[in-house]
Enzyme design. Sequence first.
Site, short mmCIF file in Angstrom:
data_model
loop_
_atom_site.label_atom_id
_atom_site.label_comp_id
_atom_site.label_asym_id
_atom_site.label_seq_id
_atom_site.Cartn_x
_atom_site.Cartn_y
_atom_site.Cartn_z
CE LYS A 121 9.68 4.34 2.47
NZ LYS A 121 8.42 3.40 2.31
CG ASP A 161 11.21 0.67 2.68
OD1 ASP A 161 9.99 0.59 2.45
OD2 ASP A 161 11.90 0.62 1.67
#
Length: 448
Positions: A121, A161
Amino acid sequence: MDIMTTITDKDPEQREFHQAVSEVVETVKPVLERNPEFRQHAVLERITEPERVIMFRVPWMDDQEQVHVNRGFRVEMNSAIGPYKGGLRFHPSVNLGIIKFLAFEQVFKNSLTTLAMGGGKGGSDFDPKGKSDAEVMRFCQSFMAELYRHIGPNTDVPAGDIGVGAREIGYLFGYYKKLKNEFTGVLTGKSINWGGSLIRPEATGYGCVYFAAEMLATRSDSLEGKTCIVSGSGNVAQYTTEKILTLGGKVVTLSDSAGYIYDEEGVTTEKLQWLMRLKNVKRGRISEYADKYPSAVYTPVDPSIDHNPLWAHKADCAFPSATQNEINQQDAENLMAGGIFLVSEGANMPSDNEAISVYLDHKILYGPGKAANAGGVAVSGLEMAQNSMRLNWPAEEVEERLKQIMKSIHKTCLDASTDYGMEGNYVAGANIAGFTKVVNAMLDQGLV
Ligand code: GLU
């Protein structure tokens, strides 16, 4: 020393990371008891330490020629079952602890999808809100000017995201291509005419509703006629709402960071289309929904109060689709008092650990984010497969595969929970199944 003490001593300020780890550590205890060799191989210590952490300066110039500096991150958490895979988040709240919690969750989530993807991430504390397209482009180019050397289609494949949608993926991809002189599937969430997959924008929301439908089916029930509370108003909330409507449910709430709307008549397809234009094109605020539709009431939410009145409305099912820790113990108790018997999480870790205990005590159907919202990254995996073949599958084919993947995730979680004597506890099931697969792959590959 106990693993939680080690982790909190090492990085005392990373609260969200501790929270995500403690939830997993609690639920995988029986796996360690059944497999004593796991302790000897220090699997908990290894799986909680990122393989690599990249932190970098992102300087950029605004439209007034003022220079700003943000911080960029990529946490490459685990590559035991495939290249690092996970989104990029651009939001002022981003720090290393947030990215580590998201990367950690991603490892288990990706493992559940059945596809070959490790976990990672990244992101930045940059706030795209209120910035011009040109400012966002310059920021993305500066971000990629560092990130490009760490990623690649067989190494690490970022995606979107919070704060990173089609626009940002376009700017990031364009700059990667220029720097590397390579047109590859290095990012997912691309637009359809340059390597993207159909159904990727819809995938997280649709998948979350499919997961809810699977949970309901275990009680011979369906979404037909159910009143649903949805939080958020971005990509996940939009397509969650769309699929709930298709399956015969009613959506009465949507929100953003400033407040929420309650529409007693329900969000219709026409209202949803208007909302999508408002959010995705005009980049407006949810309060405007109540100006446009008189059946809706807008309530501003003060972030300093200890509960969010959104969760106190009477309904059957809740789909938290905004952000981490949006539901605390008080909110969870309000949900129970309001008649909620299903929570399916579109966001990552939207319920804190006390809220999860409330759901488990009430034995409601609770689909944790790492299972329920895995449809997004699953279709990213399908985008990678299509890129490798240089082919595009039709929408029906992608959606059918998504549906089958969500069914399979549901069954995997349910089976694992049953195997360990906790039938129907999807949190335990998701953690146990995700953990076991990744740990076995790590052990197969030796001490690396
Ligand atoms: N950010 C999404 C998630 O939390 C999608 C990640 C991806 O597609 O790689 O799973």
